[in-house]
Write a protein that holds these residues in place. Structure first.
Motif, PDB file in Angstrom:
ATOM      1  N   GLU A   1     -41.975 -44.697  46.393  1.00 28.17           N
ATOM      2  CA  GLU A   1     -43.193 -44.178  45.181  1.00 28.17           C
ATOM      3  C   GLU A   1     -44.408 -43.763  45.851  1.00 28.17           C
ATOM      4  O   GLU A   1     -44.698 -42.915  44.907  1.00 28.17           O
ATOM      5  CB  GLU A   1     -44.013 -45.607  45.829  1.00 28.17           C
ATOM      6  N   ASN A   2     -44.318 -43.167  46.732  1.00 28.86           N
ATOM      7  CA  ASN A   2     -44.925 -42.180  48.329  1.00 28.86           C
ATOM      8  C   ASN A   2     -43.821 -40.931  47.621  1.00 28.86           C
ATOM      9  O   ASN A   2     -44.597 -39.372  47.731  1.00 28.86           O
ATOM     10  CB  ASN A   2     -45.496 -42.653  48.923  1.00 28.86           C
ATOM     11  N   TYR A   3     -43.009 -41.168  48.316  1.00 27.26           N
ATOM     12  CA  TYR A   3     -41.890 -40.018  47.851  1.00 27.26           C
ATOM     13  C   TYR A   3     -40.325 -40.223  48.155  1.00 27.26           C
ATOM     14  O   TYR A   3     -39.624 -41.200  48.099  1.00 27.26           O
ATOM     15  CB  TYR A   3     -41.659 -39.367  49.825  1.00 27.26           C
ATOM     16  N   PRO A   4     -40.430 -39.798  46.203  1.00 25.42           N
ATOM     17  CA  PRO A   4     -39.427 -40.252  45.919  1.00 25.42           C
ATOM     18  C   PRO A   4     -37.905 -39.359  46.203  1.00 25.42           C
ATOM     19  O   PRO A   4     -36.649 -39.796  45.579  1.00 25.42           O
ATOM     20  CB  PRO A   4     -39.926 -40.199  44.095  1.00 25.42           C
ATOM     21  N   SER A   5     -38.129 -38.038  47.037  1.00 20.95           N
ATOM     22  CA  SER A   5     -36.949 -37.572  47.454  1.00 20.95           C
ATOM     23  C   SER A   5     -37.468 -37.240  48.515  1.00 20.95           C
ATOM     24  O   SER A   5     -38.081 -36.641  49.390  1.00 20.95           O
ATOM     25  CB  SER A   5     -36.644 -36.137  46.449  1.00 20.95           C
ATOM     26  N   VAL A   6     -35.932 -37.546  49.425  1.00 22.44           N
ATOM     27  CA  VAL A   6     -36.433 -37.515  50.689  1.00 22.44           C
ATOM     28  C   VAL A   6     -34.536 -37.036  51.173  1.00 22.44           C
ATOM     29  O   VAL A   6     -33.870 -37.536  51.278  1.00 22.44           O
ATOM     30  CB  VAL A   6     -36.848 -38.058  51.662  1.00 22.44           C
ATOM     31  N   SER A   7     -34.594 -35.804  51.380  1.00 16.21           N
ATOM     32  CA  SER A   7     -33.317 -34.882  51.324  1.00 16.21           C
ATOM     33  C   SER A   7     -33.535 -33.606  52.145  1.00 16.21           C
ATOM     34  O   SER A   7     -34.564 -33.263  52.844  1.00 16.21           O
ATOM     35  CB  SER A   7     -32.546 -34.221  50.467  1.00 16.21           C
ATOM     36  N   VAL A   8     -32.618 -32.994  52.727  1.00 17.93           N
ATOM     37  CA  VAL A   8     -32.934 -31.771  54.317  1.00 17.93           C
ATOM     38  C   VAL A   8     -33.126 -30.989  53.481  1.00 17.93           C
ATOM     39  O   VAL A   8     -33.892 -30.251  53.974  1.00 17.93           O
ATOM     40  CB  VAL A   8     -31.081 -31.827  54.418  1.00 17.93           C
ATOM     41  N   MET A   9     -33.283 -30.620  51.547  1.00 21.87           N
ATOM     42  CA  MET A   9     -33.153 -29.656  51.275  1.00 21.87           C
ATOM     43  C   MET A   9     -34.851 -29.525  50.511  1.00 21.87           C
ATOM     44  O   MET A   9     -35.956 -28.457  50.612  1.00 21.87           O
ATOM     45  CB  MET A   9     -32.572 -29.395  50.089  1.00 21.87           C
ATOM     46  N   GLN A  10     -35.241 -31.076  50.685  1.00 23.93           N
ATOM     47  CA  GLN A  10     -36.484 -30.830  50.580  1.00 23.93           C
ATOM     48  C   GLN A  10     -37.541 -32.423  50.244  1.00 23.93           C
ATOM     49  O   GLN A  10     -36.687 -33.285  50.543  1.00 23.93           O
ATOM     50  CB  GLN A  10     -36.697 -30.649  48.896  1.00 23.93           C
TER      51      GLN A  10
END
Length: 606
Positions: free
Chosen positions: A564-573
């Motif tokens: 809900e706070n961070y819908p995308s967490v990956s190496v790139m972004q």
């Protein structure tokens, strides 16, 4: 007598001059040859003078000079020392040249763990050298020939050679440690963004970049980490675990969950405009834009052109590669004992848990990892009878038939099936009698791109076949479909060229698009559809469980809250709920709880 003495003096003088000349030539060999070897090795991948700053060039050369000295003192032969260094550099240059061609990124320290997997697919690639690479090979051959003019044996005392070899080896180690320090990064203005290893090698040089990456072979303990802190975070998540999404259908049945991670499946239209004689993924586009009971969008993944196992690792565990060394392979480095996953949690709920991969069982150590994850059974290429092949691989059509077959073996027990396909695996440059490209990009004759697009067309047809089958049955079923990564730079280069771009001049924002693939979560019963939903691979699995209305583990509940706070967490972004995109470094503090729980999950909670 006088004449003889004069002759003797002249002869000795000439011998002494020849000896001094030979010594000078030898010194020149020891100084110049390592420099030539360095530049020639770098030229396999790029012009080292174009982007590599001169101080950084000198830093790389220092390694080659020290290595040459070390080999000289060990062997006692300058000629042999230089030949060993030249042959090693030639081998490294060729390996990096082909690896970059096949997966867009150079060899990294943790690739040592992937040798078995690399060997299993090595014969599927076409090994051809471009003109500049042929020139590099020729130069190395000339170096090996020219080295014969260097001195052979040396008359240096053996004890002195041993001491000198030890000193040179120690200097190499110290220099290797130094390049990993922030002082070196600042002093030489090194490029240290690990999420772009190709650029890092391009700007810092093969040796320096490789050594900088070595410091990330081990995973650092997160700030403020303790087992008690991790358990405290899990307890807080447990308070929310009782509040879960209720399925839309009125039944106590648990839905089947079938996951297809399709090899190299992507939508290249996000990179730029291009026209083809027919749409390569028309059914997927309809699902994403028009279909009912579907959640869809573009998935942020952490790999490009290869390292498939990292995307499935993120999906199955909920862990993110953003907290791990860039380029590492968790399957081979960290998963050695029982590790909780979606498979293990669904197994506890009474699901049949099946892994399916229509290729060799040992790739990425899946035969061991899947057992640690809680899969009951792992089906491989050995379990297919007379499958349809496209090129060298089992087709998605036969793969889908196998999925249906496994479901029909026991339709009364809820099924979780995780399927990694193989049809679209690189390389795309070889021609085969059993597959002729049907999709072609207009205005370009790239065989590799056309073959890749044509393979996507077949994957799209197979997806339609799979969903159509499950639309006709009564058992509630959720189908998740996504790609593991986009193809290599060489495949997409024509698209960039058509848009007056090149893969070597992308902005950071344009580069991020190379790490996005389409995904859908489709149900054969009523669910609330949603389009353009941002997501990264580490959330896709737990969001599927939430959508299915299934109980979540405390860690999975934490991930749902984190989404809900961070819908995308990956190496790139890292993308927050407002669409703001930053790097992992800038969000380190706010993501610390996630990092603590991942470390606890992977390394401490065993």
């Amino acid at each position: 007598m006088y004449v003889d003495l004069k002759y003797y003096i002249v002869i000795n003088k000439e011998k002494e001059e020849m000896k001094q000349t030979k010594k000078l030539v030898t010194i020149l060999f020891m100084v110049i040859m390592p420099v030539v070897i360095f530049y020639t090795m770098e030229w396999f991948l790029r012009n080292p003078f174009e982007k590599m700053r001169f101080p950084i060039q000198l830093l790389n050369i220092a390694f080659f000079e020290l290595l040459a000295l070390c080999l000289f003192f060990i062997t006692g032969r300058i000629r042999l020392a230089l030949r060993i260094e030249a042959l090693s550099a030639l081998l490294i240059g060729l390996i990096n040249y082909f690896v970059v061609q096949f997966r867009s990124n150079p060899v990294m320290p943790w690739d040592i763990f992937s040798i078995r997997t690399a060997a299993s697919v090595a014969n599927n690639y076409q090994y051809t050298l471009e003109p500049h690479a042929i020139v590099c090979v020729v130069i190395f051959i000339l170096i090996l020939i020219v080295c014969r003019f260097a001195s052979g044996k040396t008359d240096i005392n053996k004890r002195f050679r041993i001491i000198s070899a030890f000193i040179c080896a120690l200097a190499l180690i110290l220099l290797g440690n130094y390049v990993q320090t922030q002082d070196c990064v600042k002093r030489f203005r090194l490029y240290d963004k690990l999420f772009t290893p190709n650029t890092m090698t391009y700007k810092d040089g093969t040796v320096v970049a490789f050594l900088m990456e070595c410091q990330y072979l081990s995973v650092d303990t997160p700030d403020s980490y303790s087992s008690k802190e991790a358990e405290k975070l899990l307890a807080a998540a447990e308070a929310d675990a009782s509040v879960s999404f209720k399925p839309a259908y009125n039944s106590s049945e648990q839905p089947n969950i079938i996951v297809i991670m399709n090899e190299a499946f992507s939508d290249l239209s996000i990179l730029g405009d291009y026209t083809t004689n027919e749409d390569e993924i028309p059914y997927m586009r309809r699902l994403m834009n028009e279909s009912f009971n579907t959640v869809s969008g573009y998935l942020d993944v952490s790999v490009l052109g290869g390292n498939t196992a990292n995307t499935e690792f993120e999906f199955l565990t909920g862990d993110t590669m953003a907290f791990l060394p860039q380029g590492c392979i968790p399957y081979q480095q960290y998963i050695h004992t029982e590790t909780s996953s979606i498979a293990s949690s669904l197994k506890e709920l009474g699901y049949r848990t099946i892994a399916l991969h229509p290729y060799r069982a040992g790739g990425w150590d899946r035969d061991e990892v899947y057992a640690h994850f809680g899969f009951d059974t792992f089906y491989t290429q050995d379990d297919f009878v007379s499958p349809l092949l496209y090129r060298k691989y089992i087709s998605d059509e036969s793969d889908v038939e196998k999925v249906i077959e496994l479901y029909e073996q026991d339709p009364d027990t809820p099924l979780f099936l995780f399927n990694v396909t193989m049809q679209n695996h690189s390389s795309y440059s070889d021609e085969f009698d059993n597959f002729t490209p049907s999709v072609k990009m207009e205005g370009n004759d790239s065989f590799a791109l056309n073959q890749y697009l044509s393979l996507l067309r077949e994957s799209d047809r197979s997806l339609e076949r799979l969903i159509t089958y499950f639309e006709r049955i009564d058992d509630p079923t959720i189908i998740v479909f996504f790609g593991d990564h986009q193809p290599t730079d060489s495949v997409v280069a024509p698209i960039y060229k058509a848009n007056n771009q090149s893969v070597s001049s992308l902005t950071e924002e344009e580069l991020r698009l190379r790490y996005q693939v389409p995904y859908i979560i489709h149900a054969n019963y009523d669910i609330e559809e949603a389009r353009n939903v941002p997501m990264s691979a580490n959330y896709l699995g737990v969001k599927t469980l939430e959508l299915a209305g299934l109980p979540l583990t405390n860690y999975q509940q934490f991930l749902v809250n984190q989404y809900e706070n961070y819908p995308s967490v990956s190496v790139m972004q890292i993308t927050d709920a407002y669409g703001n995109t930053t790097s992992i470094a800038e969000k380190d503090t706010l993501l610390n709880p996630y990092q603590i729980l991942q470390y606890y999950h992977l390394f401490k909670n065993k």
